[in-house]
Design a protein around this motif. Structure first.
Motif, mmCIF file in Angstrom:
data_model
loop_
_atom_site.group_PDB
_atom_site.id
_atom_site.type_symbol
_atom_site.label_atom_id
_atom_site.label_comp_id
_atom_site.label_asym_id
_atom_site.label_seq_id
_atom_site.Cartn_x
_atom_site.Cartn_y
_atom_site.Cartn_z
ATOM 1 N N TRP A 1 0.828 -1.064 -0.075
ATOM 2 C CA TRP A 1 -0.269 -0.052 0.120
ATOM 3 C C TRP A 1 0.883 1.276 -0.108
ATOM 4 O O TRP A 1 0.649 2.172 -0.605
ATOM 5 C CB TRP A 1 -0.825 -0.040 1.103
ATOM 6 C CG TRP A 1 -1.726 1.118 1.407
ATOM 7 C CD1 TRP A 1 -1.667 2.079 2.202
ATOM 8 C CD2 TRP A 1 -3.019 1.532 0.778
ATOM 9 N NE1 TRP A 1 -2.708 2.823 2.318
ATOM 10 C CE2 TRP A 1 -3.454 2.329 1.289
ATOM 11 C CE3 TRP A 1 -3.736 0.536 -0.048
ATOM 12 C CZ2 TRP A 1 -4.611 3.117 0.893
ATOM 13 C CZ3 TRP A 1 -4.983 1.166 -0.633
ATOM 14 C CH2 TRP A 1 -5.199 2.382 -0.247
ATOM 15 N N HIS B 1 -0.533 -7.307 1.877
ATOM 16 C CA HIS B 1 -0.916 -6.853 3.317
ATOM 17 C C HIS B 1 -0.380 -7.762 4.005
ATOM 18 O O HIS B 1 0.034 -9.085 3.967
ATOM 19 C CB HIS B 1 -2.582 -6.524 3.774
ATOM 20 C CG HIS B 1 -2.791 -5.811 4.910
ATOM 21 N ND1 HIS B 1 -2.768 -6.480 6.075
ATOM 22 C CD2 HIS B 1 -3.129 -4.344 5.138
ATOM 23 C CE1 HIS B 1 -2.981 -5.635 7.046
ATOM 24 N NE2 HIS B 1 -2.990 -4.383 6.409
ATOM 25 N N ALA C 1 2.268 1.926 -3.464
ATOM 26 C CA ALA C 1 1.320 2.253 -4.286
ATOM 27 C C ALA C 1 1.017 3.814 -4.135
ATOM 28 O O ALA C 1 0.955 4.497 -4.980
ATOM 29 C CB ALA C 1 -0.024 1.514 -4.035
ATOM 30 N N GLY C 2 1.058 4.462 -2.757
ATOM 31 C CA GLY C 2 1.084 5.515 -2.602
ATOM 32 C C GLY C 2 2.156 6.576 -3.113
ATOM 33 O O GLY C 2 2.038 7.572 -3.641
ATOM 34 N N LEU D 1 -9.255 -5.456 7.538
ATOM 35 C CA LEU D 1 -8.660 -6.895 7.611
ATOM 36 C C LEU D 1 -8.464 -7.449 8.903
ATOM 37 O O LEU D 1 -8.702 -8.588 9.049
ATOM 38 C CB LEU D 1 -7.129 -6.695 6.808
ATOM 39 C CG LEU D 1 -7.398 -6.368 5.347
ATOM 40 C CD1 LEU D 1 -6.024 -5.742 4.770
ATOM 41 C CD2 LEU D 1 -7.646 -7.706 4.676
ATOM 42 N N VAL E 1 -11.609 -0.980 -2.920
ATOM 43 C CA VAL E 1 -10.388 -1.806 -2.997
ATOM 44 C C VAL E 1 -10.226 -2.887 -2.021
ATOM 45 O O VAL E 1 -9.233 -3.523 -2.203
ATOM 46 C CB VAL E 1 -9.225 -0.697 -3.010
ATOM 47 C CG1 VAL E 1 -9.431 0.220 -4.274
ATOM 48 C CG2 VAL E 1 -9.234 -0.134 -1.573
ATOM 49 N N TYR E 2 -10.992 -3.047 -1.111
ATOM 50 C CA TYR E 2 -10.909 -4.133 -0.057
ATOM 51 C C TYR E 2 -11.326 -5.299 -0.842
ATOM 52 O O TYR E 2 -12.403 -5.733 -1.381
ATOM 53 C CB TYR E 2 -11.810 -3.753 1.139
ATOM 54 C CG TYR E 2 -11.810 -5.022 2.214
ATOM 55 C CD1 TYR E 2 -10.728 -4.940 3.061
ATOM 56 C CD2 TYR E 2 -12.846 -5.710 2.453
ATOM 57 C CE1 TYR E 2 -10.461 -5.861 3.890
ATOM 58 C CE2 TYR E 2 -12.821 -6.748 3.454
ATOM 59 C CZ TYR E 2 -11.747 -6.784 4.355
ATOM 60 O OH TYR E 2 -11.750 -7.751 5.213
ATOM 61 N N GLN E 3 -10.176 -6.179 -0.776
ATOM 62 C CA GLN E 3 -10.460 -7.405 -1.344
ATOM 63 C C GLN E 3 -11.058 -7.517 -2.923
ATOM 64 O O GLN E 3 -11.793 -8.256 -3.405
ATOM 65 C CB GLN E 3 -11.310 -8.405 -0.518
ATOM 66 C CG GLN E 3 -10.684 -8.641 0.846
ATOM 67 C CD GLN E 3 -11.234 -9.874 1.551
ATOM 68 O OE1 GLN E 3 -11.644 -10.772 1.028
ATOM 69 N NE2 GLN E 3 -10.854 -10.068 2.532
ATOM 70 N N ARG E 4 -10.600 -6.312 -3.621
ATOM 71 C CA ARG E 4 -11.051 -5.922 -4.986
ATOM 72 C C ARG E 4 -12.433 -5.692 -5.240
ATOM 73 O O ARG E 4 -12.957 -5.832 -6.213
ATOM 74 C CB ARG E 4 -10.518 -6.981 -6.027
ATOM 75 C CG ARG E 4 -9.248 -7.379 -6.248
ATOM 76 C CD ARG E 4 -8.682 -7.993 -7.393
ATOM 77 N NE ARG E 4 -7.464 -8.486 -7.296
ATOM 78 C CZ ARG E 4 -6.858 -9.646 -6.985
ATOM 79 N NH1 ARG E 4 -7.698 -10.577 -6.545
ATOM 80 N NH2 ARG E 4 -5.607 -9.716 -6.783
ATOM 81 N N ILE F 1 -7.236 10.397 -6.191
ATOM 82 C CA ILE F 1 -7.163 9.010 -6.068
ATOM 83 C C ILE F 1 -8.617 8.502 -5.976
ATOM 84 O O ILE F 1 -9.205 8.993 -4.933
ATOM 85 C CB ILE F 1 -6.008 8.687 -5.140
ATOM 86 C CG1 ILE F 1 -4.758 9.049 -5.384
ATOM 87 C CG2 ILE F 1 -6.046 7.182 -4.898
ATOM 88 C CD1 ILE F 1 -3.651 9.479 -4.381
ATOM 89 N N TRP G 1 -4.973 9.090 1.758
ATOM 90 C CA TRP G 1 -4.603 7.888 1.281
ATOM 91 C C TRP G 1 -4.245 6.908 2.680
ATOM 92 O O TRP G 1 -4.522 5.743 2.837
ATOM 93 C CB TRP G 1 -3.267 7.918 0.447
ATOM 94 C CG TRP G 1 -2.692 6.695 -0.009
ATOM 95 C CD1 TRP G 1 -1.362 6.200 0.517
ATOM 96 C CD2 TRP G 1 -3.018 5.885 -0.938
ATOM 97 N NE1 TRP G 1 -1.059 5.034 -0.161
ATOM 98 C CE2 TRP G 1 -2.218 4.850 -1.063
ATOM 99 C CE3 TRP G 1 -4.073 5.884 -1.762
ATOM 100 C CZ2 TRP G 1 -2.269 3.865 -2.134
ATOM 101 C CZ3 TRP G 1 -4.200 4.600 -2.579
ATOM 102 C CH2 TRP G 1 -3.296 3.651 -2.689
ATOM 103 N N GLY H 1 -3.649 -5.518 -7.637
ATOM 104 C CA GLY H 1 -3.310 -5.394 -6.168
ATOM 105 C C GLY H 1 -2.005 -5.313 -5.516
ATOM 106 O O GLY H 1 -1.174 -5.392 -6.037
ATOM 107 N N LEU I 1 -8.631 0.164 5.885
ATOM 108 C CA LEU I 1 -8.269 -1.203 5.297
ATOM 109 C C LEU I 1 -7.710 -1.997 6.473
ATOM 110 O O LEU I 1 -8.126 -3.235 6.285
ATOM 111 C CB LEU I 1 -7.590 -1.103 3.908
ATOM 112 C CG LEU I 1 -8.179 -0.341 2.795
ATOM 113 C CD1 LEU I 1 -7.365 0.017 1.834
ATOM 114 C CD2 LEU I 1 -9.283 -1.352 2.364
ATOM 115 N N ASP I 2 -6.724 -1.688 7.101
ATOM 116 C CA ASP I 2 -5.993 -2.393 8.116
ATOM 117 C C ASP I 2 -7.228 -2.881 9.119
ATOM 118 O O ASP I 2 -7.096 -4.078 9.619
ATOM 119 C CB ASP I 2 -5.011 -1.666 9.066
ATOM 120 C CG ASP I 2 -3.691 -1.311 8.081
ATOM 121 O OD1 ASP I 2 -3.470 -1.980 7.206
ATOM 122 O OD2 ASP I 2 -2.979 -0.414 8.583
ATOM 123 N N ILE J 1 -5.763 -5.988 -0.901
ATOM 124 C CA ILE J 1 -6.494 -4.656 -1.462
ATOM 125 C C ILE J 1 -6.043 -4.530 -2.891
ATOM 126 O O ILE J 1 -5.108 -5.124 -3.437
ATOM 127 C CB ILE J 1 -5.438 -3.634 -0.796
ATOM 128 C CG1 ILE J 1 -5.761 -3.906 0.647
ATOM 129 C CG2 ILE J 1 -6.052 -2.268 -1.128
ATOM 130 C CD1 ILE J 1 -4.830 -2.937 1.590
#
Lengths: 353, 353
Positions: free
Chosen positions: A61, A130, A64-65, B72, B100-103, B137, B61, A127, B68-69, A137
């Motif tokens: 991640w 993590h 990507a940033g 997850l 974007v979480y798990q696509r 973004i 971001w 993707g 997302l952390d 992601i």
């Protein structure tokens, strides 16, 4: 998608891109061989490329940033495109950045590994990893162009070539029994990059994958075909997470995962024991690992597989084999058989039978 | 999408979600009023919600990475859903994380501001800001359910209500002349939350937006209809970037942007000067700013607008007015007229004429 020897050195291959605002993401290993001809053919300056260190550990991640910061600093417009020059790590990372940069810009894949050419550059999955698992992601984002130059495989370390072969074997196992039989006859000729054997292996793998993806582009949760492409991957992702993406290549983990999926299928009585042995023998001939990493326990597998994306309704779903060339997705299996498979592959003395 | 008074307190409104794995993202201001009934109606424990500080500065971001952390760590599965309880900031951030979480997982919007109810919860745009600009973004990700409870607007600070009114005025200006005339007659009744006037304003705005989005879901680059929804936004985003998303609300910047777009349209001879004055008068009646932030110069505008997503082929494209209720996207305007508009709104003595 175009597959062929010498595409990256051929100015005509880049015709669809000329005149567009472009940026290139690559890694230092690939850049040393191929960045110069790509930039020259696209008439781009050196600062149009961002060169990352090589390795799966880059697919984060935070990185990507950083890529997005770089694209924004360059003011790449929405009608620009991002080129991914490299293997699966670069392709997945660049793909994810292209998917979310200004809510999506064009992505061009220039895959330089066998794994990327047969698998990760096709199908639109992008993707980052993590700490809790691989590719947790990401986004679905189809490339607008893929140029797979088979000449680039000549500079690929043998270990990475073998890792790519794992995905070829996977495709054969899940949907192309004749390809499996052909690989049993001439896997070594594919690995030696003999044009006819290599071309056949790549084209058949890509064709199968494209057919499956077309039927289920976003991997539906209720038993869509795309999940079949994860054969070997639930086991493999657990290995990669356990080793922190640092020591095992993705294809190596998949190679082991294929053996484990075949073994479990045989224990469940779905696959002949001899067929499971054939899978393991072919994976071993490719030079891929066929036992779990030192120190990894069945409990490690169970814990890490519980965080897999394929868990739905609280039940672990696996892709298993009904026959060589026929896979299915199921949560309906005897957990004791899974335990036996995990014990078998984690045992210190575990060997190809 | 459901619009109505008291939806959040109505257990029946949540029926489509009951029994699914869910997580709630919200901010501290909204949580104080509405988190408890939402959790109670969904039978969720307190730790199923993540409460962020309020404000546009949260839409980063880094914060998306934190959300997302958290998802997850909670092992929310792919068949789970993320609920966005709050205004546009929470909706955009949660939407991006859901994308974007798990696509991609399901997103539910529970908008609690007028701006979110008429604009940001509709249409699937999600994203985070960057030091170089707003929403640079992001992803397109449609909500699977939107519950807009107009009762929540009673706890909204007047400044935020005015900010939402900016998007209602925008909708009227770009495609609903009768709504503009009705707002001129009874804007104060909308702002006083009189049910009939408020309901009409929300429903007409949402209907117009949904019609435009349906015609051009991903905002095509070659003159698709969706770009019209950015009326006032290119000017507005420059203001927000200049003030670092810290002092101006998004709707306030849009309000000013609408005045600037109308002013430029009049200078180009496309809109009657009197109509531009009507726009500015209505924006001022809503309690919105009608001059640039102190210290911001025409050069600041030009520099920040050059990084806008709507720049294509190196040319700045703007949404301008052909009439009240009729907008167009164009890069074909006299730059001197733009300069005059920028000078006018940046002048220290600038006032509504």
């Amino acid at each position: 998608m175009r597959i062929g020897a010498g595409l990256l050195a051929d100015p005509a291959a880049y015709a669809p891109l000329r005149g567009r605002p472009l940026r290139v993401l690559t890694d230092a290993q690939v850049a040393a061989h191929y960045l110069e001809p790509v930039l020259r053919n696209l008439e781009l300056p050196a600062d149009a490329a961002l060169v990352l260190p090589p390795g799966e550990a880059q697919k984060t991640w935070d990185n990507a940033g950083r890529v997005l910061d770089w694209l924004l600093a360059a003011r790449l417009p929405r009608d620009g495109a991002l080129l991914a020059l490299g293997g699966g790590v670069i392709g997945d990372l660049a793909g994810f950045c292209a998917a979310v940069y200004q809510r999506g810009i064009d992505l061009v894949q220039l895959p330089t590994t066998l794994l990327a050419q047969v698998d990760s550059s096709v199908g639109g999955k992008t993707g980052v990893n993590h700490a809790r698992g691989k590719n947790l992601i990401g986004a679905f984002h189809q490339p607008c162009l893929v140029l797979a130059d088979t000449e680039t495989l000549r500079t690929l370390p043998p270990r990475e070539l073998a890792a790519g072969a794992a995905e070829v074997i996977k495709c054969a196992l899940l949907g192309d029994a004749p390809l499996f039989a052909r690989l049993e006859r001439r896997l070594e000729r594919v690995l030696a990059l003999e044009a006819e054997a290599l071309g056949e292996a790549i084209e058949r793998s890509v064709t199968l994958k494209a057919r499956i993806v077309a039927a289920d582009e976003r991997e539906s949760l209720d038993g869509g075909a795309r999940a079949l492409l994860n054969l070997g991957h639930t086991f493999g992702h657990a290995v990669e997470t356990y080793t922190r993406y640092a020591t095992w290549l993705h294809g190596e983990a998949v190679g082991l995962g294929l053996c484990m999926a075949a073994d479990l299928s045989a224990r469940l009585g779905w696959l002949a024991a001899d067929d499971a042995r054939r899978v393991r023998a072919l994976v071993e001939r490719a030079g891929l690992p066929t036992r779990a990493p030192a120190g990894m326990t069945p409990e490690d597998f169970r814990r890490l597989m519980a965080g897999d994306k394929k868990v739905a309704g609280g039940r672990l779903r696996l892709v298993l084999l009904r026959a060589l060339g026929e896979a299915c997705v199921t949560a309906d299996f005897d957990p004791a058989a899974l335990d036996a498979t995990l014990e078998h592959f984690c045992a210190p003395g575990c060997r190809v039978s």
